[in-house]
Design an enzyme around this catalytic site. Structure first.
Site, PDB file in Angstrom:
ATOM      1  N   HIS A 183     -46.156  11.892  -8.104  1.00  0.00           N
ATOM      2  CA  HIS A 183     -46.202  13.173  -7.400  1.00  0.00           C
ATOM      3  C   HIS A 183     -47.005  13.029  -6.114  1.00  0.00           C
ATOM      4  O   HIS A 183     -47.903  12.192  -6.029  1.00  0.00           O
ATOM      5  CB  HIS A 183     -46.870  14.245  -8.273  1.00  0.00           C
ATOM      6  CG  HIS A 183     -45.918  14.998  -9.136  1.00  0.00           C
ATOM      7  ND1 HIS A 183     -46.040  16.339  -9.382  1.00  0.00           N
ATOM      8  CD2 HIS A 183     -44.819  14.612  -9.810  1.00  0.00           C
ATOM      9  CE1 HIS A 183     -45.069  16.744 -10.183  1.00  0.00           C
ATOM     10  NE2 HIS A 183     -44.314  15.703 -10.454  1.00  0.00           N
TER      11      HIS A 183
ATOM     12  N   GLU B   9     -38.534  17.124  -6.883  1.00  0.00           N
ATOM     13  CA  GLU B   9     -38.876  18.539  -6.776  1.00  0.00           C
ATOM     14  C   GLU B   9     -39.325  18.844  -5.354  1.00  0.00           C
ATOM     15  O   GLU B   9     -39.947  18.007  -4.701  1.00  0.00           O
ATOM     16  CB  GLU B   9     -40.015  18.916  -7.744  1.00  0.00           C
ATOM     17  CG  GLU B   9     -39.765  18.595  -9.189  1.00  0.00           C
ATOM     18  CD  GLU B   9     -40.280  17.206  -9.558  1.00  0.00           C
ATOM     19  OE1 GLU B   9     -41.014  16.589  -8.752  1.00  0.00           O
ATOM     20  OE2 GLU B   9     -39.936  16.738 -10.653  1.00  0.00           O
TER      21      GLU B   9
END
Length: 318
Positions: free
Chosen positions: A38, A106
């Site tokens: 991430h 995402e």
């Protein structure tokens, strides 16, 4: 036989803590490691997000366990040619113990460069093209490519692992499961979804591994564990495509106000009931998973590893 591994959450822990967890996981009897990739945590309560490729290099020095990214997005934030170089070097420094988990990503992590965030259909198309580019680079040949989404000119990877680098493809719907069966070396999905596993198997994944994972919150106080899980990971209970579309940790914090502590407690194993912990992992085995990774929520990592070493993992082995 199912492999049980430990999931290193880059969103929740700084680098030194992740390395210590890797050591404790190996000592406790876990057989493999997975690690998230991430740019941001899901919310500010989690509060971390170290660079995964730096972490893999460090992990190669502190553990002999195999490591898989769950998962990397090679389409927007990092060009697939750059991701391929990072993955190839990871394969070398781990002595062939690295597996590359890939997904469509995402907005939370991928929007940071200011470009548009494509709809799901386009993201899947981008992922397939990216994987094609990366597989060509993994041959060690010079690659030039001019496709719909990516351009590569005279690129060649000189540092490559001796063995072919496995690519596992993540998905939460039938189209992604079919893509994983068709072009992947394995399939990653977090829920023990029998239908998705069957779709993957029928699409070309009959003899390929299925990988999944879950979070738990071990504590001798179940109520405290539920509170901890809710504070840190209420985001996991958000429905639909919110996890793919919301752009910042602040937006996830806002949406998570709709998630109650009871909702988290009903979906996350909290407390120290051995049977509950073992049953949650056995659901994946029953659904046809080959590898299952479990992550401990919150700061009591030592207690979790002692609990799994002495009680849960022996029961799963039986």
């Amino acid at each position: 036989m199912t492999t049980y591994g430990y999931f290193l959450s880059c969103e929740e822990f700084p680098p030194a803590a992740l390395l210590e967890q890797a050591r404790m996981a190996e000592q406790a009897g876990f057989e493999a490691l997975a690690i998230s990739d991430h740019y941001h945590p899901w919310n500010d309560e989690q509060g971390n997000s170290p660079f995964v490729w730096t972490m893999i290099g460090a992990l190669s020095q502190v553990t002999s366990l195999p490591v898989t990214t769950l998962v990397t997005c090679p389409t927007v934030r990092l060009h697939p040619a750059v991701t391929a170089q990072a993955a190839a070097t990871s394969g070398v420094v781990t002595g062939g113990r690295f597996r590359l988990g890939l997904g469509t990503g995402e907005a939370l992590n991928e929007h940071i460069l200011g470009g548009p965030w494509p709809e799901a259909r386009v993201r899947i198309e981008m992922l397939e093209e990216a994987i094609g580019v990366m597989r060509r680079l993994f041959t060690g040949e010079q690659v030039s490519h001019r496709g719909t989404h990516y351009t590569v000119q005279n690129a060649r990877l000189y540092t490559l692992p001796e063995e072919q680098l496995p690519i596992y493809i993540s998905g939460f719907g039938p189209q992604a499961a079919a893509l994983a069966g068709r072009i992947g070396d394995g399939f990653v999905t977090m829920a023990p979804d029998v239908e998705l596993v069957e779709r993957f198997r029928k699409s070309g994944g009959a003899d390929k591994p299925v990988i999944g994972g879950t979070k738990v919150c071990w504590s001798t106080d179940a109520a405290r564990a539920r509170s901890t899980a809710h504070r840190l990971w209420a985001t996991e209970q958000l429905p639909g495509e919110l996890a793919q579309l919301l752009p910042t940790p602040a937006h996830f914090a806002q949406a998570s106000q709709l998630v109650t502590e009871e909702m988290v407690g009903s979906s996350v194993v909290c407390g120290d009931d051995v049977a509950e912990h073992a049953a949650a992992l056995r659901e994946y085995t029953a659904a046809g998973f080959d590898e299952v990774y479990v992550a401990q929520i919150g700061p009591d990592q030592r207690g979790f590893f002692d609990f799994y070493r002495s009680q849960v993992l022996p029961q799963l082995a039986d």
